[in-house]
Write an enzyme that holds these catalytic residues in place. Structure first.
Site, PDB file in Angstrom:
ATOM      1  CB  CYS A   2      -0.801  -0.337   1.368  1.00  0.00           C
ATOM      2  SG  CYS A   2      -1.835  -1.482   1.198  1.00  0.00           S
ATOM      3  NE  ARG A  27       4.538   1.599   0.322  1.00  0.00           N
ATOM      4  CZ  ARG A  27       5.772   1.428   0.679  1.00  0.00           C
ATOM      5  NH1 ARG A  27       7.207   1.815   0.647  1.00  0.00           N
ATOM      6  NH2 ARG A  27       5.524   0.616   2.081  1.00  0.00           N
ATOM      7  CD1 TRP A  75      -0.475  -6.204  -2.593  1.00  0.00           C
ATOM      8  CD2 TRP A  75      -0.568  -7.044  -0.645  1.00  0.00           C
ATOM      9  NE1 TRP A  75       0.404  -7.509  -2.558  1.00  0.00           N
ATOM     10  CE2 TRP A  75      -0.226  -7.552  -1.621  1.00  0.00           C
ATOM     11  CE3 TRP A  75      -1.076  -7.064   0.292  1.00  0.00           C
ATOM     12  CZ2 TRP A  75       0.321  -8.755  -0.976  1.00  0.00           C
ATOM     13  CZ3 TRP A  75      -1.220  -8.112   1.534  1.00  0.00           C
ATOM     14  CH2 TRP A  75      -0.124  -9.071   1.083  1.00  0.00           C
ATOM     15  CG  ASN A 101       1.161   0.821   4.494  1.00  0.00           C
ATOM     16  OD1 ASN A 101       0.487  -0.235   4.389  1.00  0.00           O
ATOM     17  ND2 ASN A 101       2.176   0.212   4.196  1.00  0.00           N
ATOM     18  N   GLY A 102      -1.630  -0.914   7.232  1.00  0.00           N
ATOM     19  CA  GLY A 102      -1.437  -2.121   7.896  1.00  0.00           C
ATOM     20  C   GLY A 102      -2.721  -2.903   8.427  1.00  0.00           C
ATOM     21  CD  GLU A 496      16.349 -14.878  -5.380  1.00  0.00           C
ATOM     22  OE1 GLU A 496      15.698 -15.049  -4.494  1.00  0.00           O
ATOM     23  OE2 GLU A 496      16.126 -13.483  -6.467  1.00  0.00           O
ATOM     24  CE  LYS A 500      13.901 -12.458  -7.966  1.00  0.00           C
ATOM     25  NZ  LYS A 500      14.333 -12.678  -7.108  1.00  0.00           N
ATOM     26  CD  GLU A 503       9.424 -12.404  -6.238  1.00  0.00           C
ATOM     27  OE1 GLU A 503       8.664 -11.858  -6.073  1.00  0.00           O
ATOM     28  OE2 GLU A 503      10.233 -12.387  -6.818  1.00  0.00           O
ATOM     29  CG  HIS A 519      16.437 -38.352  -1.802  1.00  0.00           C
ATOM     30  ND1 HIS A 519      17.425 -39.589  -1.287  1.00  0.00           N
ATOM     31  CD2 HIS A 519      17.858 -37.526  -2.030  1.00  0.00           C
ATOM     32  CE1 HIS A 519      18.066 -39.802  -1.149  1.00  0.00           C
ATOM     33  NE2 HIS A 519      18.984 -38.863  -1.507  1.00  0.00           N
ATOM     34  CE  LYS A 619      11.411  -3.948  -4.327  1.00  0.00           C
ATOM     35  NZ  LYS A 619      12.193  -4.929  -4.788  1.00  0.00           N
TER      36      LYS A 619
HETATM   37  O1  M6R Z   1      11.989  -5.795   1.094  1.00  0.00           O
HETATM   38  P1  M6R Z   1      13.081  -6.755   1.855  1.00  0.00           P
HETATM   39  O2  M6R Z   1      14.818  -7.691   1.301  1.00  0.00           O
HETATM   40  O3  M6R Z   1      12.776  -7.331   3.477  1.00  0.00           O
HETATM   41  O4  M6R Z   1      12.290  -8.220   0.856  1.00  0.00           O
HETATM   42  C1  M6R Z   1      11.692  -9.436   1.333  1.00  0.00           C
HETATM   43  C2  M6R Z   1      10.513  -9.826   0.132  1.00  0.00           C
HETATM   44  O5  M6R Z   1       9.658  -9.496  -0.037  1.00  0.00           O
HETATM   45  C3  M6R Z   1      11.261  -9.853  -0.841  1.00  0.00           C
HETATM   46  O6  M6R Z   1      12.632 -10.260  -1.185  1.00  0.00           O
HETATM   47  C4  M6R Z   1      10.877 -10.450  -1.968  1.00  0.00           C
HETATM   48  O7  M6R Z   1      10.281 -11.943  -1.839  1.00  0.00           O
HETATM   49  C5  M6R Z   1      10.490 -10.320  -3.549  1.00  0.00           C
HETATM   50  N1  M6R Z   1       9.387 -10.342  -3.929  1.00  0.00           N
HETATM   51  C6  M6R Z   1      11.293 -11.142  -4.121  1.00  0.00           C
HETATM   52  O8  M6R Z   1      11.635 -11.045  -5.618  1.00  0.00           O
END
Ligand code: M6R
Length: 624
Positions: A2, A27, A75, A101-102, A496, A500, A503, A519, A619
């Site tokens: 948000c 955000r 969001w 926000n919250g 990772e 990616k 996502e 396994h 984000k």
């Molecule tokens: O701002 P942060 O590094 O604490 O964020 C952590 C995760 O929310 C962030 O890495 C999220 O997994 C990303 N969208 C990954 O690409």
């Protein structure tokens, strides 16, 4: 998670609010809205489900006027994505507009209490609306006969304080009232809020990037701060009404730094920034003379550093994966037992911590709720807790006992890229520093420094693979998913790479240690599910080769990332080979992750996904 923007000044508020929302859209982007008060004391609201572009369209059809207002990009946490649930929300009188926000955890109780007091005018399913009603009720009760504006402002401030004292949960809020001209109130607890200080105008925002085009003077509010803002001045006080000193800081970056430039997406821009961001993560921190790293921000004396007997690395998502590389690095370089904990688990479980434990939280934004919770829990238990953050003004950075900044510049793409490589480089520096105080020789220290110094140029070389990877992405655009495998330092890179891929392409993807294949995962292998192996020519290459054979024997396509002589050995086995520059094991993850960032990017573009704003994500995750 948000975005909030508020404005009070002499200019037209609506364009400033919309512009700020566009910069904050990363955000949260399921709905957006704003409220502006005009010269006739009328509150004009426009809000709708969808992107900021939809709100902008609505504003063209139905413009608003006025020089103060609040706005929001959502969001969803409570309530579906509908026009009614979009912010701002209003009190029962319809004169007070609030953005939030919250999460208000006790909103049901408060709502029932308001309803039993006769308030039936709820229009949404949100927790936010309950807070707006509560503040409005308290204000109306105290202000029934007041006509004087300064008194109205004082009553409004009191109503906000009294309402927030009843709230359980987290909030960053901004609100206005049509009866109180050119005045806005902001408050925070657990969700970031920054005050932008201008000339004859002031701003509120959940992230400084929303307002940096207008002012670079900012006050980062602390939890329980309440700020009363008008055109010429602002006053910050606590929930209890005590005023204190607050520092106005200069924002580190400019509006230019958050432009996409010629790149099609922020994610691509940020991938290509990595030679520079990796260099910036090391800048001034390498000491070739002493063959070690200098990390003054840790705020620890040499004896304290020597006394560290155990390290816990915690974070979420990509930051957690960087921590997993850090675990291999710190144990290999410094021989200190290191564990990685999901911040969301660490904060609630009773991890046994010994006296010599040092905790690091890793976070790009420095605002992730779970990581902040882990930091607070660790500090509450009395442990020294350090941060590895990008956002220097963030809550995690401010509440840590010390730490190391990434200096990677603003990261806007929801999929984290450059922050990951900066985090890994910083963890290498930490491993080097601790290692040199223990068993690492000058020659070994020196070799690590040389490999780190070579990284920016090697990243340039890896980035040149982008076209090859684009072709691979095109070829595999109709797959049902992808599996990622790696060993040792490259096992976290498999995690990772899979993150990616999920996502931004929405394809099924999983990362595993290569040896785990047999396994259970091997049951998944089939022609439409390629396996990506991160298999540089290192000490475990032959083991990876065995696993690749196992996949091939079951007709699974293989995309291999390798280095050195790896390519010749894979020639008859892998369907695709991507060749990385040669580098020692401990720095290879910084290189090997980049083709995976590019693979996810190009595949997402091929599938016409919204790369910078993938569905359901935001984000910065400031709720639990
Ligand atoms: O701002 P942060 O590094 O604490 O964020 C952590 C995760 O929310 C962030 O890495 C999220 O997994 C990303 N969208 C990954 O690409």
């Amino acid at each position: 998670m948000c975005g909030i923007v508020g404005y009070v000044g002499r200019a037209k508020a609506a364009p400033i609010l919309l512009d700020g929302l566009r910069r904050l859209e990363y955000r949260g982007y399921d709905s957006a809205g704003l409220a502006v008060v005009n010269g006739r004391h009328e509150l004009q609201t426009r809000k709708c489900a969808g992107r900021i572009a939809a709100l902008a369209k609505l504003m063209v059809k139905k413009p608003v006027s006025g020089s103060f207002g609040v706005s929001h990009t959502r969001w969803a946490t409570h309530g579906k994505v509908t026009n009614e649930n979009a912010h701002p929300h209003f009190d029962a009188s319809g004169k007070l507009a609030l953005v939030h926000n919250g999460v208000i955890e006790n909103y049901q109780t408060l709502r029932e209490e308001l309803i039993s007091g006769g308030d039936t005018n709820f229009r949404s399913e949100t927790d936010t609306e309950v807070l707006a009603h509560l503040i409005g009720k308290l204000y109306d009760e105290s202000c029934a006969t007041t006509v004087d504006t300064p008194q109205k402002k004082a009553h409004m401030l009191e109503a906000v304080r009294a309402a927030l004292q009843r709230v359980i949960g987290t909030y960053g809020i901004a609100l206005i009232h049509s009866d109180v001209p050119e005045f806005m109130i902001g408050a925070r607890r657990g969700s970031p809020l920054v005050l932008g200080v201008g000339k004859g105008e002031n701003f509120l925002a959940s992230d400084v990037s929303a307002i940096v085009a207008y002012t670079r003077d900012a006050v980062y509010l602390n939890d329980f701060d309440v700020v009363a803002v008008d055109r010429e001045k602002f006053e910050i006080s606590s929930l209890a009404g005590e005023t204190g000193d607050h520092q106005v800081s200069k924002v580190e970056f400019t509006a230019e730094d958050i432009k996409k430039g010629d790149y099609a997406h922020y994610m691509l821009k940020e991938i290509f920034e990595q030679p520079g961001t990796v260099r910036d993560a090391m800048r001034g921190r390498l000491s070739p003379e002493e063959c070690t790293a200098r990390l003054g921000g840790l705020n620890m004396t040499p004896p304290q550093l020597r006394d560290v007997g155990r390290i816990i690395l915690t974070g979420c998502g990509t930051a957690l994966h960087a921590g997993r590389v850090g675990e291999y690095l710190i144990e290999a370089l410094a021989n200190i037992p290191t564990e990685v904990e999901y911040a969301s688990e660490f904060r609630h479980r009773n991890t046994p911590l010994t006296r010599e434990t040092l905790v690091f939280t890793i976070s790009q934004s420095g605002e992730t709720a779970d990581t902040l919770g882990a930091l607070r829990e660790s500090r509450r238990k009395g442990f020294r807790t350090l941060g590895i953050c990008n956002n220097v003004a963030s809550t995690i950075a401010r509440e840590s006992d010390g730490g190391v900044y990434m200096h990677a510049g603003p990261e806007i793409g929801v999929a984290a890229t450059k922050s990951f490589t900066s985090q890994v480089v910083i963890l290498t520096l930490i491993g080097l520093l601790f290692g040199r105080m223990r068993t690492l020789s000058t020659a070994e220290g020196s070799r690590i420094i040389e490999s780190l110094e070579a990284l920016p140029e090697q990243i340039e070389t890896v980035l040149k693979l982008s076209d090859q990877i684009k072709e691979i992405a095109k070829k595999y655009a109709d797959v049902t998913g992808m599996l990622f495998f790696g060993r040792q330092f490259n096992f976290p890179i498999a995690l990772e790479g899979a993150l990616k891929m999920k996502e931004i392409t929405y394809l099924f993807a999983e990362g595993h240690p290569s040896a785990e294949l047999k396994h259970g995962i091997i049951a998944l292998i089939r022609p439409d599910l390629p396996s990506v192996f991160i298999a540089p020519d290192d000490g475990v290459f032959s083991k990876n080769l065995n696993n690749i054979e196992q996949v091939k024997a079951r007709k699974g396509p293989v995309i291999a990332l390798t280095s050195g002589n790896g390519a010749s050995q894979l020639k008859t086995l892998a369907n695709e080979i991507v060749t990385l520059p040669e580098a020692p094991d401990c720095v290879m993850p910084v290189l090997s992750v980049i083709p995976l960032q590019l693979l996810a990017y190009h595949l997402a573009v091929e599938l016409r996904r919204d790369v910078d704003k993938p569905r359901n994500l935001a984000k910065s995750v400031t709720v639990e």
